[in-house]
Design a protein around this motif. Structure first.
Motif, PDB file in Angstrom:
ATOM      1  N   PRO A   3      34.771  42.140  48.037  1.00 18.98           N
ATOM      2  CA  PRO A   3      34.892  43.385  47.275  1.00 18.98           C
ATOM      3  C   PRO A   3      35.296  43.114  45.833  1.00 18.98           C
ATOM      4  O   PRO A   3      35.706  42.010  45.474  1.00 18.98           O
ATOM      5  N   VAL A   4      35.180  44.135  45.014  1.00 15.61           N
ATOM      6  CA  VAL A   4      35.694  44.078  43.644  1.00 15.61           C
ATOM      7  C   VAL A   4      37.194  44.356  43.703  1.00 15.61           C
ATOM      8  O   VAL A   4      37.631  45.280  44.396  1.00 15.61           O
ATOM      9  N   ILE A   5      37.988  43.562  42.998  1.00 15.89           N
ATOM     10  CA  ILE A   5      39.428  43.789  42.927  1.00 15.89           C
ATOM     11  C   ILE A   5      39.720  44.638  41.697  1.00 15.89           C
ATOM     12  O   ILE A   5      39.348  44.276  40.581  1.00 15.89           O
ATOM     13  N   VAL A   6      40.376  45.770  41.905  1.00 16.58           N
ATOM     14  CA  VAL A   6      40.774  46.661  40.815  1.00 16.58           C
ATOM     15  C   VAL A   6      42.294  46.620  40.715  1.00 16.58           C
ATOM     16  O   VAL A   6      42.991  46.923  41.700  1.00 16.58           O
ATOM     17  N   ILE A   7      42.804  46.244  39.564  1.00 19.12           N
ATOM     18  CA  ILE A   7      44.243  46.128  39.354  1.00 19.12           C
ATOM     19  C   ILE A   7      44.732  47.386  38.640  1.00 19.12           C
ATOM     20  O   ILE A   7      44.305  47.678  37.522  1.00 19.12           O
ATOM     21  N   GLY A   8      45.617  48.135  39.294  1.00 19.54           N
ATOM     22  CA  GLY A   8      46.178  49.336  38.679  1.00 19.54           C
ATOM     23  C   GLY A   8      45.603  50.594  39.296  1.00 19.54           C
ATOM     24  O   GLY A   8      44.384  50.788  39.310  1.00 19.54           O
ATOM     25  N   ALA A   9      46.487  51.468  39.786  1.00 22.83           N
ATOM     26  CA  ALA A   9      46.059  52.687  40.473  1.00 22.83           C
ATOM     27  C   ALA A   9      46.438  53.932  39.692  1.00 22.83           C
ATOM     28  O   ALA A   9      46.860  54.940  40.269  1.00 22.83           O
ATOM     29  N   ILE A 130      50.283  41.438  40.664  1.00 25.02           N
ATOM     30  CA  ILE A 130      49.714  40.091  40.605  1.00 25.02           C
ATOM     31  C   ILE A 130      50.532  39.212  39.654  1.00 25.02           C
ATOM     32  O   ILE A 130      51.140  39.689  38.698  1.00 25.02           O
ATOM     33  N   ASP A 131      50.538  37.900  39.954  1.00 22.51           N
ATOM     34  CA  ASP A 131      51.165  36.934  39.062  1.00 22.51           C
ATOM     35  C   ASP A 131      50.294  35.713  38.811  1.00 22.51           C
ATOM     36  O   ASP A 131      50.639  34.859  38.006  1.00 22.51           O
ATOM     37  N   ARG A 164      50.556  47.371  28.969  1.00 22.52           N
ATOM     38  CA  ARG A 164      51.251  46.088  29.150  1.00 22.52           C
ATOM     39  C   ARG A 164      50.524  45.225  30.173  1.00 22.52           C
ATOM     40  O   ARG A 164      51.153  44.455  30.911  1.00 22.52           O
ATOM     41  N   SER A 165      49.227  45.313  30.218  1.00 18.01           N
ATOM     42  CA  SER A 165      48.372  44.700  31.236  1.00 18.01           C
ATOM     43  C   SER A 165      48.729  43.252  31.568  1.00 18.01           C
ATOM     44  O   SER A 165      48.710  42.363  30.703  1.00 18.01           O
ATOM     45  N   THR A 166      49.044  43.013  32.839  1.00 10.09           N
ATOM     46  CA  THR A 166      49.242  41.643  33.320  1.00 10.09           C
ATOM     47  C   THR A 166      47.932  40.879  33.321  1.00 10.09           C
ATOM     48  O   THR A 166      47.891  39.690  33.003  1.00 10.09           O
ATOM     49  N   VAL A 167      46.846  41.557  33.679  1.00  6.45           N
ATOM     50  CA  VAL A 167      45.533  40.900  33.682  1.00  6.45           C
ATOM     51  C   VAL A 167      45.190  40.393  32.290  1.00  6.45           C
ATOM     52  O   VAL A 167      44.748  39.241  32.117  1.00  6.45           O
TER      53      VAL A 167
END
Length: 537
Positions: A3-9, A130-131, A164-167
């Motif tokens: 699947p596609v991983i989407v970070i942030g809801a 995520i880290d 402040r995106s971690t990605v």
């Protein structure tokens, strides 16, 4: 395939997962803080016609039941009414401006979450921050920290994780721009104002605490959001000072301070920033992770939702069929250029609108020129607000003699005309967007009074059906009675996100095929296909 991983809801991440699901692509939505969406009536969003249609099409019911569609727009300067105009259905104009929809952001988020909960292709992973982010030719791997420490594997990844995106940091992408472009004191309250349902901008209001500018925008249930423009630095807004502003402003508009219920207050600082890259191999940025804007009435969330609509169909093409780098790179080329143009327009307008001089050299009539610029941003028109046009897209086909002109230039959003599908269903064109395939629209006056059995086998239809079946990507054939600027038998090729690819004078199978091939970025290289196959095993 993974699947596609989407970070942030937030609204952008939720919308992207829904848009992918609508095109048959599964996603994992990593939600860092589930249930942490604050109930803040003063934190609201304004959606334009195109973005509102997108979230409604994806199953979000909040706009229809809990959003406020403005009935009109007013602008004043000192004590003078500069402009008053009805919007949408309330306008007597033959081509009225669409009415924006205004609602609290937590209401929109809740509506999107409800739509996600009903969608089998979206897996939500709560408390997942995520880290680590690693990429290889076949996919993306991320690690989430405690309390749900685990590894996730995806075909692609999209960072929708905010300013402040971690990605963005893990991809080492710079985020330059301007800090504190505008500051606003904000209050949400319930009261009665003299212009129910209308949004209003008041420049240089003639009372002591009015400041340079105050806006009033209606919300559902008799509520309003009031914004006072503050100096960029220095002014501390205490609760007592804000209450004084509320009372003085309501008295200035109503003659005396009417009864009101204060629901929420805040001070918001707006920044303008633009990420230098929006794609690194299989990882992408969208929404506030890629851009920040909001001065002069522009809406950052609008642009984030447009990111979703642009990227979703390209990832769907890649997930189902493979994609060339031309197609995947076009997301950054189109969307970053559109947002950069919006930021550039705001930066050029700010000294004029906030500096107090210089407008006479640009627009005759200082007050009316200021008003026109600000109206653009608030109502979603002109350089500050209109939906973008991708006229210089890398997916644009080469011009050919068969191309003809209509009122919509190539790359611009198409007009939402009524269309009929081959099965006889009649809908708005916008309702057929976002399903992962191209739309081929034939302009055929008179078909509305014919039985479908007759016009499907008459004239140019059999040849057009064969041409659509032969396209290198899936296409859906639609028929419309008329389209602005189009003559009979004009054929329009429309992207899944509603932007015009090309228009043809009649059925031209070879040129139609070439244009469709350009939209998908050309044939997929064998190496790309082998990478996709590797991702399945």
């Amino acid at each position: 395939m993974d699947p596609v991983i989407v970070i942030g809801a937030g609204p952008v991440g939720l919308t992207l997962s829904l848009a992918l699901a609508a095109q048959g692509v599964p996603s994992v939505l990593l939600d860092e803080d589930p249930g942490k969406e604050e109930t803040r009536p003063a934190r609201t969003v304004v959606l334009r016609e195109d973005t509102a249609a997108l979230v409604e099409r994806l199953g979000c019911k909040a706009l229809r039941h809990e959003g406020m569609r403005w009935s009109g727009w007013r602008s004043m300067r000192r004590r003078q009414l500069v402009r008053e105009m009805p919007l949408g259905e309330d306008s007597p104009d033959s081509d009225p401006l669409p009415a924006p929809i205004h609602l609290p952001q937590h209401v929109l988020t809740r509506g999107l979450r409800d739509a996600v909960a009903a969608q089998e292709l979206v897996q939500v992973a709560p408390r997942s921050r995520i880290d680590t982010l690693e990429q290889d030719p076949a996919g993306v791997t991320v690690h989430t920290r405690e309390p749900n420490a685990t590894w996730w594997r995806g075909s692609y990844l999209v960072g929708c994780d905010g300013a402040r995106s971690t990605v963005r940091k893990l991809l080492d992408i710079r985020f330059p721009g301007r800090t504190a472009v505008e500051r606003h004191a904000v209050a949400a309250l319930r009261t009665e104002l003299p212009w129910p349902g209308q949004a209003m901008l008041h420049r240089l209001p003639p009372w002591r605490t009015g400041g340079a500018e105050v806006t009033a925008r209606p919300l559902p249930d008799g509520a309003w959001r009031l914004d006072w423009l503050l100096p960029p630095r220095g002014e501390l807004v205490t609760p007592d000072a804000l209450i004084t502003r509320v009372r003085d402003t309501l008295a200035g508009w109503c003659g005396e301070t009417p009864p009101y219920e204060l629901l929420d207050t805040g001070v918001y600082t707006l920044h303008h920033r633009l990420a230098l890259r929006w794609r690194v191999d299989r990882a992408f940025l969208a929404g506030d992770a890629a851009h920040l804007l909001g001065a002069l009435g522009t809406q950052g969330l609008d642009e984030g939702l447009r990111d979703c609509e642009n990227l979703a169909w390209k990832l769907a093409q890649a997930w189902h069929h493979g994609a060339s780098d031309i197609l995947l790179d076009s997301y950054q080329a189109e969307r970053r250029a559109a947002v950069a143009a919006r930021l550039r327009a705001a930066d050029q307008s700010l000294p004029i609108l906030r500096g107090g001089g210089g407008l006479r050299t640009l627009v005759p009539g200082s007050a009316r020129g200021h008003d026109s610029l600000l109206t653009d941003g608030h109502l979603g028109c002109g350089p500050l607000g209109a939906p973008p046009s991708y006229s210089h897209s890398p997916l644009a086909p080469a011009r050919a003699e068969a191309h003809t002109s209509v009122d919509t230039p190539p790359g611009a959003p198409v007009t939402d005309v009524r269309v009929t599908a081959p099965d006889g269903t009649t809908v708005r064109l916008r309702e057929r967007l976002g399903q992962g395939h191209l739309l081929v629209v034939l302009v055929a006056p008179g078909t509305g009074v014919w039985d479908r059995r007759h016009w499907m086998s008459a004239g140019v239809m059999p040849r057009l059906v064969a041409a659509v079946d032969a396209l290198p990507v899936k296409g859906e054939l639609l028929v419309t009675e008329s389209y602005p600027g189009a003559s009979a038998h004009t054929v329009l090729l429309v992207r899944p996100d509603g932007h015009l690819v090309a228009s043809f004078g009649g059925v031209q199978p070879r040129d139609l095929f070439a244009a469709a091939d350009a939209v998908r970025g050309g044939a997929v290289r064998a190496a790309v296909r082998s990478d996709q196959t590797a991702g399945i095993n």
